[in-house]
Design a protein around this motif. Sequence first.
Motif, PDB file in Angstrom:
ATOM      1  N   GLU A 279       0.958  -1.396   0.093  1.00 21.65           N
ATOM      2  CA  GLU A 279       0.120   0.059  -0.243  1.00 21.65           C
ATOM      3  C   GLU A 279       0.984   1.391   0.053  1.00 21.65           C
ATOM      4  N   PHE A 280       2.185   1.398   0.674  1.00 20.29           N
ATOM      5  CA  PHE A 280       3.290   2.526   0.422  1.00 20.29           C
ATOM      6  C   PHE A 280       3.925   2.110  -0.474  1.00 20.29           C
ATOM      7  N   TYR A 281       3.518   2.198  -0.801  1.00 19.94           N
ATOM      8  CA  TYR A 281       5.206   1.045  -1.567  1.00 19.94           C
ATOM      9  C   TYR A 281       5.365   3.016  -2.783  1.00 19.94           C
ATOM     10  N   GLY A 282       6.974   2.557  -1.780  1.00 12.27           N
ATOM     11  CA  GLY A 282       7.140   4.220  -2.842  1.00 12.27           C
ATOM     12  C   GLY A 282       7.089   5.501  -1.773  1.00 12.27           C
ATOM     13  N   HIS A 283       6.556   5.062  -0.673  1.00 12.44           N
ATOM     14  CA  HIS A 283       6.346   6.290   0.448  1.00 12.44           C
ATOM     15  C   HIS A 283       6.531   5.514   1.442  1.00 12.44           C
ATOM     16  N   SER A 284       8.275   5.178   1.995  1.00 12.32           N
ATOM     17  CA  SER A 284       8.416   4.549   3.331  1.00 12.32           C
ATOM     18  C   SER A 284       8.028   5.891   4.234  1.00 12.32           C
ATOM     19  N   VAL A 285       8.696   6.498   4.098  1.00  9.78           N
ATOM     20  CA  VAL A 285       8.356   8.097   4.974  1.00  9.78           C
ATOM     21  C   VAL A 285       7.366   7.671   5.860  1.00  9.78           C
ATOM     22  N   ALA A 286       6.364   7.754   4.666  1.00  8.19           N
ATOM     23  CA  ALA A 286       4.983   7.706   5.263  1.00  8.19           C
ATOM     24  C   ALA A 286       4.678   6.697   5.682  1.00  8.19           C
ATOM     25  N   LEU A 287       5.362   5.820   5.385  1.00 11.16           N
ATOM     26  CA  LEU A 287       4.698   4.296   6.110  1.00 11.16           C
ATOM     27  C   LEU A 287       5.582   4.029   7.574  1.00 11.16           C
ATOM     28  N   ALA A 288       6.554   4.904   7.609  1.00  6.73           N
ATOM     29  CA  ALA A 288       7.151   5.040   9.119  1.00  6.73           C
ATOM     30  C   ALA A 288       6.729   5.945   9.839  1.00  6.73           C
TER      31      ALA A 288
ATOM     32  N   SER B 259      12.949  -1.591   7.222  1.00  8.25           N
ATOM     33  CA  SER B 259      14.682  -1.473   6.179  1.00  8.25           C
ATOM     34  C   SER B 259      14.362  -2.487   4.869  1.00  8.25           C
ATOM     35  N   LEU B 260      13.292  -3.457   5.618  1.00 12.39           N
ATOM     36  CA  LEU B 260      13.229  -4.866   4.550  1.00 12.39           C
ATOM     37  C   LEU B 260      12.273  -4.768   3.399  1.00 12.39           C
ATOM     38  N   THR B 261      11.778  -3.427   3.467  1.00 16.25           N
ATOM     39  CA  THR B 261      11.035  -2.432   2.721  1.00 16.25           C
ATOM     40  C   THR B 261      11.229  -1.885   1.848  1.00 16.25           C
ATOM     41  N   ARG B 262      12.282  -1.328   1.627  1.00 11.39           N
ATOM     42  CA  ARG B 262      13.201  -0.005   1.200  1.00 11.39           C
ATOM     43  C   ARG B 262      13.501  -0.715  -0.282  1.00 11.39           C
ATOM     44  N   ARG B 263      13.119  -0.012  -1.257  1.00 12.72           N
ATOM     45  CA  ARG B 263      13.924  -0.468  -2.820  1.00 12.72           C
ATOM     46  C   ARG B 263      14.808   0.589  -2.996  1.00 12.72           C
ATOM     47  N   PRO B 264      16.024  -0.649  -3.650  1.00  9.97           N
ATOM     48  CA  PRO B 264      17.191   0.382  -3.658  1.00  9.97           C
ATOM     49  C   PRO B 264      17.797   1.571  -4.671  1.00  9.97           C
ATOM     50  N   HIS B 265      17.647   2.515  -4.619  1.00 10.14           N
ATOM     51  CA  HIS B 265      17.701   3.473  -5.732  1.00 10.14           C
ATOM     52  C   HIS B 265      19.124   3.209  -5.883  1.00 10.14           C
ATOM     53  N   ARG B 266      19.106   3.598  -7.818  1.00 10.54           N
ATOM     54  CA  ARG B 266      19.791   3.267  -8.503  1.00 10.54           C
ATOM     55  C   ARG B 266      20.203   4.309  -8.977  1.00 10.54           C
ATOM     56  N   TYR B 267      21.453   4.512  -9.054  1.00  9.74           N
ATOM     57  CA  TYR B 267      21.973   6.239 -10.294  1.00  9.74           C
ATOM     58  C   TYR B 267      22.782   5.610 -11.320  1.00  9.74           C
ATOM     59  N   ASP B 268      22.488   6.500 -12.778  1.00 11.14           N
ATOM     60  CA  ASP B 268      23.409   5.935 -13.675  1.00 11.14           C
ATOM     61  C   ASP B 268      24.468   6.862 -13.423  1.00 11.14           C
ATOM     62  N   VAL B 269      25.522   6.538 -13.764  1.00  7.93           N
ATOM     63  CA  VAL B 269      26.294   7.428 -13.668  1.00  7.93           C
ATOM     64  C   VAL B 269      26.974   7.285 -15.379  1.00  7.93           C
ATOM     65  N   ARG B 270      27.296   8.211 -15.377  1.00  4.30           N
ATOM     66  CA  ARG B 270      28.094   8.497 -17.259  1.00  4.30           C
ATOM     67  C   ARG B 270      29.343   8.950 -16.464  1.00  4.30           C
TER      68      ARG B 270
END
Length: 91
Positions: free
Chosen positions: A36-45, A80-91
């Motif tokens: 339900e809170f996917y992408g909104h980990s602060v709101a879930l916390a 901490s198990l629900t947080r999705r990793p951030h992916r950064y494009d390094v070019r």
Amino acid sequence: MSRRPRPHQPMRPAWLCRNCAAPWPCAPAQLHLATEFYGHSVALAFYLAANMQDAVHDLYSLGVHPDPRALHARFLGWLSLTRRPHRYDVR
């Protein structure tokens, strides 16, 4: 006719799951909340921290002296198990 599954909601003031009687948030409730809170980990916390505060108040009103570490692990320790990793494009 198929019955809808009962939601895993807290039963206050004991803070047990209305469906499975496990301490809330039980595993199915955690899965539902993470979805339900996917992408909104602060709101879930914040939501879970507010529920933890309500649980502390309710349990003290029942004469129970809850262990703060156990409540923290129960309500917030799994986040901490629900947080999705951030992916950064390094070019």
